[in-house]
Design an enzyme around this catalytic site. Structure first.
Site, PDB file in Angstrom:
ATOM      1  N   ASN A  99      -5.760  -1.696   9.977  1.00  0.00           N
ATOM      2  CA  ASN A  99      -5.246  -0.504   9.039  1.00  0.00           C
ATOM      3  C   ASN A  99      -4.266  -0.998   8.179  1.00  0.00           C
ATOM      4  O   ASN A  99      -3.643  -2.130   8.540  1.00  0.00           O
ATOM      5  CB  ASN A  99      -4.624   0.654   9.953  1.00  0.00           C
ATOM      6  CG  ASN A  99      -5.514   1.280  11.130  1.00  0.00           C
ATOM      7  OD1 ASN A  99      -6.613   1.828  10.330  1.00  0.00           O
ATOM      8  ND2 ASN A  99      -5.479   1.633  12.242  1.00  0.00           N
ATOM      9  N   CYS A 100      -3.800  -0.164   7.484  1.00  0.00           N
ATOM     10  CA  CYS A 100      -2.848  -0.827   6.257  1.00  0.00           C
ATOM     11  C   CYS A 100      -1.601  -0.965   7.064  1.00  0.00           C
ATOM     12  O   CYS A 100      -1.247  -0.459   7.854  1.00  0.00           O
ATOM     13  CB  CYS A 100      -2.640   0.431   5.505  1.00  0.00           C
ATOM     14  SG  CYS A 100      -1.443   0.297   3.965  1.00  0.00           S
ATOM     15  N   PRO A 101      -0.875  -2.347   6.449  1.00  0.00           N
ATOM     16  CA  PRO A 101      -1.365  -3.084   5.359  1.00  0.00           C
ATOM     17  C   PRO A 101      -2.163  -4.292   5.628  1.00  0.00           C
ATOM     18  O   PRO A 101      -2.195  -5.168   4.735  1.00  0.00           O
ATOM     19  CB  PRO A 101      -0.007  -3.659   4.917  1.00  0.00           C
ATOM     20  CG  PRO A 101       0.877  -3.406   6.250  1.00  0.00           C
ATOM     21  CD  PRO A 101       0.209  -2.648   7.275  1.00  0.00           C
ATOM     22  N   ASP A 150     -10.788   1.054   6.836  1.00  0.00           N
ATOM     23  CA  ASP A 150      -9.437   1.739   6.610  1.00  0.00           C
ATOM     24  C   ASP A 150      -9.620   2.584   4.980  1.00  0.00           C
ATOM     25  O   ASP A 150      -9.866   1.906   4.195  1.00  0.00           O
ATOM     26  CB  ASP A 150      -8.262   1.049   6.453  1.00  0.00           C
ATOM     27  CG  ASP A 150      -7.044   1.603   6.107  1.00  0.00           C
ATOM     28  OD1 ASP A 150      -6.987   2.990   6.166  1.00  0.00           O
ATOM     29  OD2 ASP A 150      -6.059   1.107   6.353  1.00  0.00           O
TER      30      ASP A 150
END
Length: 80
Positions: free
Chosen positions: A16-18, A43
């Site tokens: 997931n981000c980042p 994501d």
């Protein structure tokens, strides 16, 4: 399906981000100028983040696709 043969593949599935963009930054750095990188991600924020990354750093987003919740990107590293 796009028929690009990448020089490298970044599998960011499940991240997931980042994390996907952080990994992308390292992979693109290690790629030869003009090289093609395929990114595989799950994501949804990569739909926003990867095009912005490419635009900001002058890499070419050659193609992007979505297949059943998996996001695919082909990025050509700038020549400089």
């Amino acid at each position: 399906m796009t028929d690009f043969t990448p020089d490298a593949v970044l599998d960011a599935t499940g991240l997931n981000c980042p994390e996907p963009v952080m990994m992308l930054h390292q992979y693109i750095r290690d790629l030869a100028p003009g090289g093609l990188l395929k990114v595989i991600a799950t994501d949804p924020s990569t739909r926003r983040d990867i095009p912005k990354f490419c635009g900001f750093l002058d890499h070419e987003l050659v193609e992007q696709q979505e297949e059943a919740g998996t996001y695919l990107y082909w990025i050509r590293k700038k020549l400089d």
